[in-house]
Design a protein around this motif. Structure first.
Motif, PDB file in Angstrom:
ATOM      1  N   HIS A  80      -0.089   4.357  -0.456  1.00 32.67           N
ATOM      2  CA  HIS A  80      -0.809   5.583  -0.062  1.00 32.67           C
ATOM      3  C   HIS A  80      -1.505   5.301   1.270  1.00 32.67           C
ATOM      4  O   HIS A  80      -2.704   5.052   1.327  1.00 32.67           O
ATOM      5  CB  HIS A  80      -1.822   5.969  -1.139  1.00 32.67           C
ATOM      6  CG  HIS A  80      -2.383   7.345  -0.980  1.00 32.67           C
ATOM      7  ND1 HIS A  80      -2.562   8.202  -2.031  1.00 32.67           N
ATOM      8  CD2 HIS A  80      -2.819   8.017   0.122  1.00 32.67           C
ATOM      9  CE1 HIS A  80      -3.078   9.332  -1.596  1.00 32.67           C
ATOM     10  NE2 HIS A  80      -3.253   9.235  -0.290  1.00 32.67           N
ATOM     11  N   HIS A  81      -0.713   5.335   2.311  1.00 30.05           N
ATOM     12  CA  HIS A  81      -1.179   4.966   3.658  1.00 30.05           C
ATOM     13  C   HIS A  81      -0.587   5.985   4.622  1.00 30.05           C
ATOM     14  O   HIS A  81       0.627   6.123   4.734  1.00 30.05           O
ATOM     15  CB  HIS A  81      -0.683   3.555   3.996  1.00 30.05           C
ATOM     16  CG  HIS A  81      -1.340   2.937   5.177  1.00 30.05           C
ATOM     17  ND1 HIS A  81      -2.149   1.814   5.083  1.00 30.05           N
ATOM     18  CD2 HIS A  81      -1.305   3.239   6.484  1.00 30.05           C
ATOM     19  CE1 HIS A  81      -2.575   1.472   6.287  1.00 30.05           C
ATOM     20  NE2 HIS A  81      -2.070   2.332   7.165  1.00 30.05           N
ATOM     21  N   ASP A 134       0.856  -1.187   0.000  1.00 32.10           N
ATOM     22  CA  ASP A 134       0.000   0.000   0.000  1.00 32.10           C
ATOM     23  C   ASP A 134       0.894   1.239   0.000  1.00 32.10           C
ATOM     24  O   ASP A 134       1.517   1.557   1.010  1.00 32.10           O
ATOM     25  CB  ASP A 134      -0.882  -0.046   1.258  1.00 32.10           C
ATOM     26  CG  ASP A 134      -1.836   1.117   1.378  1.00 32.10           C
ATOM     27  OD1 ASP A 134      -1.788   2.025   0.529  1.00 32.10           O
ATOM     28  OD2 ASP A 134      -2.639   1.114   2.332  1.00 32.10           O
ATOM     29  N   SER A 175      -1.080  10.799  -6.801  1.00 31.41           N
ATOM     30  CA  SER A 175      -2.152  10.189  -6.008  1.00 31.41           C
ATOM     31  C   SER A 175      -3.465  10.052  -6.786  1.00 31.41           C
ATOM     32  O   SER A 175      -3.697  10.734  -7.788  1.00 31.41           O
ATOM     33  CB  SER A 175      -2.415  11.044  -4.771  1.00 31.41           C
ATOM     34  OG  SER A 175      -1.285  11.143  -3.957  1.00 31.41           O
ATOM     35  N   ALA A 179      -5.493   4.904  -4.777  1.00 29.97           N
ATOM     36  CA  ALA A 179      -6.244   5.257  -3.583  1.00 29.97           C
ATOM     37  C   ALA A 179      -7.528   5.988  -3.977  1.00 29.97           C
ATOM     38  O   ALA A 179      -7.519   6.867  -4.835  1.00 29.97           O
ATOM     39  CB  ALA A 179      -5.395   6.151  -2.677  1.00 29.97           C
ATOM     40  N   THR A 195     -11.076   1.045   2.901  1.00 29.68           N
ATOM     41  CA  THR A 195      -9.971   0.166   2.515  1.00 29.68           C
ATOM     42  C   THR A 195     -10.509  -1.145   1.982  1.00 29.68           C
ATOM     43  O   THR A 195     -10.042  -1.653   0.948  1.00 29.68           O
ATOM     44  CB  THR A 195      -9.031  -0.080   3.710  1.00 29.68           C
ATOM     45  OG1 THR A 195      -8.501   1.171   4.160  1.00 29.68           O
ATOM     46  CG2 THR A 195      -7.877  -0.988   3.323  1.00 29.68           C
ATOM     47  N   GLY A 218      -3.199   1.555  -3.443  1.00 29.79           N
ATOM     48  CA  GLY A 218      -3.204   2.488  -2.317  1.00 29.79           C
ATOM     49  C   GLY A 218      -4.541   2.456  -1.613  1.00 29.79           C
ATOM     50  O   GLY A 218      -5.575   2.149  -2.228  1.00 29.79           O
ATOM     51  N   SER A 219      -4.545   2.770  -0.319  1.00 28.63           N
ATOM     52  CA  SER A 219      -5.784   2.702   0.467  1.00 28.63           C
ATOM     53  C   SER A 219      -6.289   4.057   0.947  1.00 28.63           C
ATOM     54  O   SER A 219      -7.486   4.243   1.117  1.00 28.63           O
ATOM     55  CB  SER A 219      -5.567   1.811   1.694  1.00 28.63           C
ATOM     56  OG  SER A 219      -4.714   2.456   2.644  1.00 28.63           O
ATOM     57  N   ASP A 220      -5.385   4.993   1.248  1.00 31.62           N
ATOM     58  CA  ASP A 220      -5.713   6.292   1.852  1.00 31.62           C
ATOM     59  C   ASP A 220      -6.204   6.176   3.295  1.00 31.62           C
ATOM     60  O   ASP A 220      -6.841   7.093   3.821  1.00 31.62           O
ATOM     61  CB  ASP A 220      -6.726   7.080   1.032  1.00 31.62           C
ATOM     62  CG  ASP A 220      -6.394   8.571   0.973  1.00 31.62           C
ATOM     63  OD1 ASP A 220      -5.763   9.079   1.920  1.00 31.62           O
ATOM     64  OD2 ASP A 220      -6.774   9.221  -0.013  1.00 31.62           O
ATOM     65  N   ASN A 253     -12.123  -0.360  -1.484  1.00 33.40           N
ATOM     66  CA  ASN A 253     -11.147  -0.107  -2.542  1.00 33.40           C
ATOM     67  C   ASN A 253     -10.406  -1.381  -2.923  1.00 33.40           C
ATOM     68  O   ASN A 253     -10.117  -1.628  -4.098  1.00 33.40           O
ATOM     69  CB  ASN A 253     -10.158   0.968  -2.087  1.00 33.40           C
ATOM     70  CG  ASN A 253      -9.626   1.802  -3.231  1.00 33.40           C
ATOM     71  OD1 ASN A 253     -10.401   2.377  -3.990  1.00 33.40           O
ATOM     72  ND2 ASN A 253      -8.315   1.894  -3.350  1.00 33.40           N
TER      73      ASN A 253
END
Length: 324
Positions: free
Chosen positions: A11-12, A9, A209, A252, A286, A275-277, A289
């Motif tokens: 984008h965490h 991941d 992003s 994300a 999460t 990515g999850s954000d 996604n």
């Protein structure tokens, strides 16, 4: 649902305790419910969603909220504090966490110094920057020496949007992260394109992003710069689409039937990353996604494995060494 690899991941987000304390009651992102966070919460969400490793980063406002502090070194010291915190987390969980060093890019010279410390001494895995600083987007000449150093070192840089510097956000009474963040990503990439930065730094490993914001939709439109204004003839990249295809894109908030087909038309699967954000998008997102990524029928299993894991391993040597 298609079988997923152990995900990486990219984008965490993390909210280190010292950072949260310094931020205090300031409005970090207008209209956004600022979450709480602990490493244990991240690990629990990761375990539930098949995320083997999270590459941690600081979201907006980075350390820019300290730019106006009476102490001119406040932002630099906070960047150092955050980066050392990240290094401690990685030492405790080397296979579960990696990190993008926060850079105080409002001061490019300080950012270069912090990059050297973060990469050479702390051994962090990349750098994280925002789309703009003090009203200047990343294509501004002031930032090119830092981007050039990142390119020369081969250090991946993750670009996260922030609140637009010049827009009256009260017009719509909506959080900028709801829609403006996507435009901020587009604005900063447009500045990089038409100031020639991306063509001068072809080796720059830049991750943008949220599926590139609106870039997939606007990619062809961006080729019309010299048509619309002849003054752009000398500034436009010779191959706008090819230059955009050199970027990396995380998914994300974007693993859905609307965003992924557009991104797939622009970017090769080798340039797309999971990515999850989390935690700025909650644990339920999460799961959503991740399911959207797993269920998307535009990729085969090999491409899905690349997006979910092997592309990141190619960018982050330490993680590749750990994976054997």
């Amino acid at each position: 649902m298609n079988r997923l690899p152990p995900l990486i991941d990219v984008h965490h987000h993390a909210i280190p305790p010292a950072y949260a304390q310094a931020l205090g009651n300031r409005v970090a992102i207008p209209g956004v419910d600022y979450p709480t966070w602990t490493p244990e919460e991240s690990l629990a969400v990761m375990d539930r969603n098949g995320i083997a490793t999270a590459v941690l980063s600081i979201t907006a406002p980075g350390v820019t909220f300290l730019d106006g502090d009476e102490d001119p070194s406040a932002a630099r010291r906070m960047a150092r504090t955050v980066n050392e915190y990240f290094a401690g987390l990685i030492e405790a969980h080397p296979d579960r966490f990696a990190a993008f060093a926060v850079l105080p890019l409002s001061d490019p010279a300080a950012a270069k110094d912090e990059l050297a410390y973060a990469v050479d001494e702390l051994k962090l895995d990349g750098a994280g920057v925002l789309t703009s600083y003090q009203g200047r987007y990343l294509g501004d000449p002031a930032f090119e020496p830092v981007l050039a150093e990142l390119a020369e070192r081969g250090v991946p840089v993750h670009v996260h949007p922030g609140t637009p510097p010049t827009r009256d956000l009260a017009t719509f009474d909506l959080p900028p992260s709801l829609y403006e963040f996507t435009f901020e990503t587009t604005r900063t990439v447009a500045s990089l394109l038409f100031n020639g930065v991306l063509d001068r730094l072809p080796e720059l490993k830049m991750i943008v992003s949220h599926a590139g914001g609106t870039l997939p939709f606007l990619a062809q439109r961006l080729t019309y710069g010299p048509t619309i204004g002849r003054y752009l003839t000398e500034r436009a990249p010779a191959d706008v689409i090819g230059t955009l295809r050199r970027l990396y894109y995380d998914i994300a908030m974007s693993a859905n039937e609307f965003a992924l087909p557009a991104l797939q038309k622009l970017a090769d699967p080798e340039r797309i990353l999971y990515g999850s954000d989390f935690p700025f998008m909650p644990a339920a997102h999460t799961a959503e996604n991740t399911a959207g990524f797993a269920e998307y029928d535009g990729w085969g299993e090999e491409e899905r494995a690349a997006v979910g894991r092997t592309n990141a391993l190619a960018l982050f040597p330490r993680l590749a060494a750990l994976s054997g």
